[in-house]
Motif scaffolding. Structure first.
Motif, PDB file in Angstrom:
ATOM      1  N   MET A 147      58.931  44.320  17.256  1.00 41.52           N
ATOM      2  CA  MET A 147      57.482  44.247  17.373  1.00 41.52           C
ATOM      3  C   MET A 147      56.892  45.644  17.571  1.00 41.52           C
ATOM      4  O   MET A 147      57.485  46.482  18.234  1.00 41.52           O
ATOM      5  CB  MET A 147      57.072  43.378  18.573  1.00 41.52           C
ATOM      6  N   ALA A 148      55.737  45.874  16.995  1.00 41.49           N
ATOM      7  CA  ALA A 148      55.038  47.124  17.215  1.00 41.49           C
ATOM      8  C   ALA A 148      54.353  47.098  18.573  1.00 41.49           C
ATOM      9  O   ALA A 148      53.989  46.048  19.089  1.00 41.49           O
ATOM     10  CB  ALA A 148      54.006  47.344  16.113  1.00 41.49           C
ATOM     11  N   GLY A 149      54.194  48.281  19.160  1.00 43.89           N
ATOM     12  CA  GLY A 149      53.501  48.357  20.433  1.00 43.89           C
ATOM     13  C   GLY A 149      52.014  48.117  20.278  1.00 43.89           C
ATOM     14  O   GLY A 149      51.444  48.233  19.186  1.00 43.89           O
ATOM     15  N   LEU A 150      51.397  47.757  21.384  1.00 45.28           N
ATOM     16  CA  LEU A 150      49.949  47.541  21.434  1.00 45.28           C
ATOM     17  C   LEU A 150      49.379  48.328  22.601  1.00 45.28           C
ATOM     18  O   LEU A 150      49.953  48.333  23.693  1.00 45.28           O
ATOM     19  CB  LEU A 150      49.612  46.057  21.641  1.00 45.28           C
ATOM     20  N   PHE A 151      48.245  48.942  22.369  1.00 45.72           N
ATOM     21  CA  PHE A 151      47.565  49.707  23.417  1.00 45.72           C
ATOM     22  C   PHE A 151      46.207  49.060  23.646  1.00 45.72           C
ATOM     23  O   PHE A 151      45.336  49.080  22.779  1.00 45.72           O
ATOM     24  CB  PHE A 151      47.415  51.159  22.978  1.00 45.72           C
ATOM     25  N   ILE A 152      46.048  48.450  24.834  1.00 44.78           N
ATOM     26  CA  ILE A 152      44.826  47.731  25.184  1.00 44.78           C
ATOM     27  C   ILE A 152      44.219  48.402  26.415  1.00 44.78           C
ATOM     28  O   ILE A 152      44.893  48.590  27.426  1.00 44.78           O
ATOM     29  CB  ILE A 152      45.126  46.253  25.490  1.00 44.78           C
ATOM     30  N   THR A 153      42.944  48.746  26.322  1.00 44.83           N
ATOM     31  CA  THR A 153      42.262  49.365  27.453  1.00 44.83           C
ATOM     32  C   THR A 153      41.107  48.488  27.911  1.00 44.83           C
ATOM     33  O   THR A 153      40.508  47.768  27.107  1.00 44.83           O
ATOM     34  CB  THR A 153      41.746  50.768  27.101  1.00 44.83           C
ATOM     35  N   LEU A 154      40.815  48.562  29.186  1.00 44.39           N
ATOM     36  CA  LEU A 154      39.677  47.859  29.766  1.00 44.39           C
ATOM     37  C   LEU A 154      38.703  48.886  30.316  1.00 44.39           C
ATOM     38  O   LEU A 154      39.096  49.811  31.034  1.00 44.39           O
ATOM     39  CB  LEU A 154      40.108  46.900  30.867  1.00 44.39           C
ATOM     40  N   GLU A 155      37.438  48.709  29.946  1.00 42.88           N
ATOM     41  CA  GLU A 155      36.394  49.644  30.334  1.00 42.88           C
ATOM     42  C   GLU A 155      35.223  48.885  30.947  1.00 42.88           C
ATOM     43  O   GLU A 155      35.077  47.679  30.755  1.00 42.88           O
ATOM     44  CB  GLU A 155      35.904  50.439  29.119  1.00 42.88           C
ATOM     45  N   GLY A 156      34.383  49.621  31.646  1.00 41.96           N
ATOM     46  CA  GLY A 156      33.183  49.035  32.227  1.00 41.96           C
ATOM     47  C   GLY A 156      32.751  49.807  33.446  1.00 41.96           C
ATOM     48  O   GLY A 156      33.512  50.614  33.996  1.00 41.96           O
ATOM     49  N   GLY A 157      31.537  49.565  33.866  1.00 38.79           N
ATOM     50  CA  GLY A 157      31.029  50.218  35.051  1.00 38.79           C
ATOM     51  C   GLY A 157      31.729  49.747  36.307  1.00 38.79           C
ATOM     52  O   GLY A 157      32.506  48.781  36.303  1.00 38.79           O
ATOM     53  N   ASP A 158      31.456  50.424  37.393  1.00 35.64           N
ATOM     54  CA  ASP A 158      32.061  50.051  38.672  1.00 35.64           C
ATOM     55  C   ASP A 158      31.619  48.648  39.069  1.00 35.64           C
ATOM     56  O   ASP A 158      30.442  48.301  38.985  1.00 35.64           O
ATOM     57  CB  ASP A 158      31.660  51.060  39.747  1.00 35.64           C
TER      58      ASP A 158
END
Length: 207
Positions: free
Chosen positions: A1-12
């Motif tokens: 399987m290929a890797g996955l890069f998932i990020t989570l963003e948002g204000g405080d």
């Protein structure tokens, strides 16, 4: 399987940590190996930089602040994220370069293009497969933090107009890259947000 890069963003106060934990558990139950990181502070060096940039007493010049985040990013990507992706793991990370563009580029009014350029150089051009943006009005974010904090870091303690610029910066980023971003209303229930994230992850070509 290929890797996955998932990020989570948002204000405080937008609920990134909660959603990150739910997503990691679901991915692990689905049989994926998951590496969890954050910026700043995803590595040993990052923890030292995190203490400086978020908790140092006294002023840090805005450009110096942006460069500290870039230094943390360069080390995190080179020593933790890229090796994990090359192994085929899933990396779930709390904050990435979009945070710098929003907080230092828009919030500190340094200019989003310049800050993005520094971040991309630090990360050798790596972009996430998916960025989840939990959108929340700055007033609501402050209220949430007040219910859970006894100590605010340097950015959390900024005035509402700063956080308003940050939110606007995030939304501008998401509008410019709709294929990478999933924008969700952070006021929705934890369960409905988690379901929307799972559905998007399942649709990724390499998932």
């Amino acid at each position: 399987m290929a890797g996955l890069f998932i990020t989570l963003e948002g204000g405080d106060g937008s609920g990134k940590s909660t959603q990150s934990g739910i997503l990691v558990e679901w991915l692990q139950n689905s049989g994926r190996t998951v590496v969890v990181s954050r910026e700043p502070g995803g590595t040993d060096l990052g923890l030292e930089l995190r203490e400086i940039v978020l908790h140092r007493r006294g002023e840090i010049a805005p450009r110096a602040e942006a460069l500290i985040y870039a230094a943390d990013r360069a080390h995190n990507i080179a020593t933790k994220v890229r090796p994990a992706l090359e192994r085929g793991d899933v990396v779930v990370q709390d904050r990435y370069l979009d945070s710098s563009v929003a907080y230092q580029g828009a919030g500190r009014v340094l200019g989003g293009d310049e800050v993005r350029g520094i971040s991309l150089w630090a990360a050798e051009g790596l972009l996430p497969d998916l960025t989840v943006l939990l959108d929340l009005h700055e007033d609501a974010g402050k209220d949430r933090l007040a219910d859970s904090r006894t100590r605010y870091d340097r950015l959390e303690a900024e005035a509402n107009d700063f956080h308003g610029r940050v939110r606007a910066g995030y939304l501008q980023l998401a509008a410019a890259e709709p294929d990478r971003f999933l924008v969700l209303d952070a006021r929705d229930s934890v369960e409905s947000i988690a379901a929307a994230i799972r559905a998007r992850v399942e649709s990724l070509p390499t998932s």
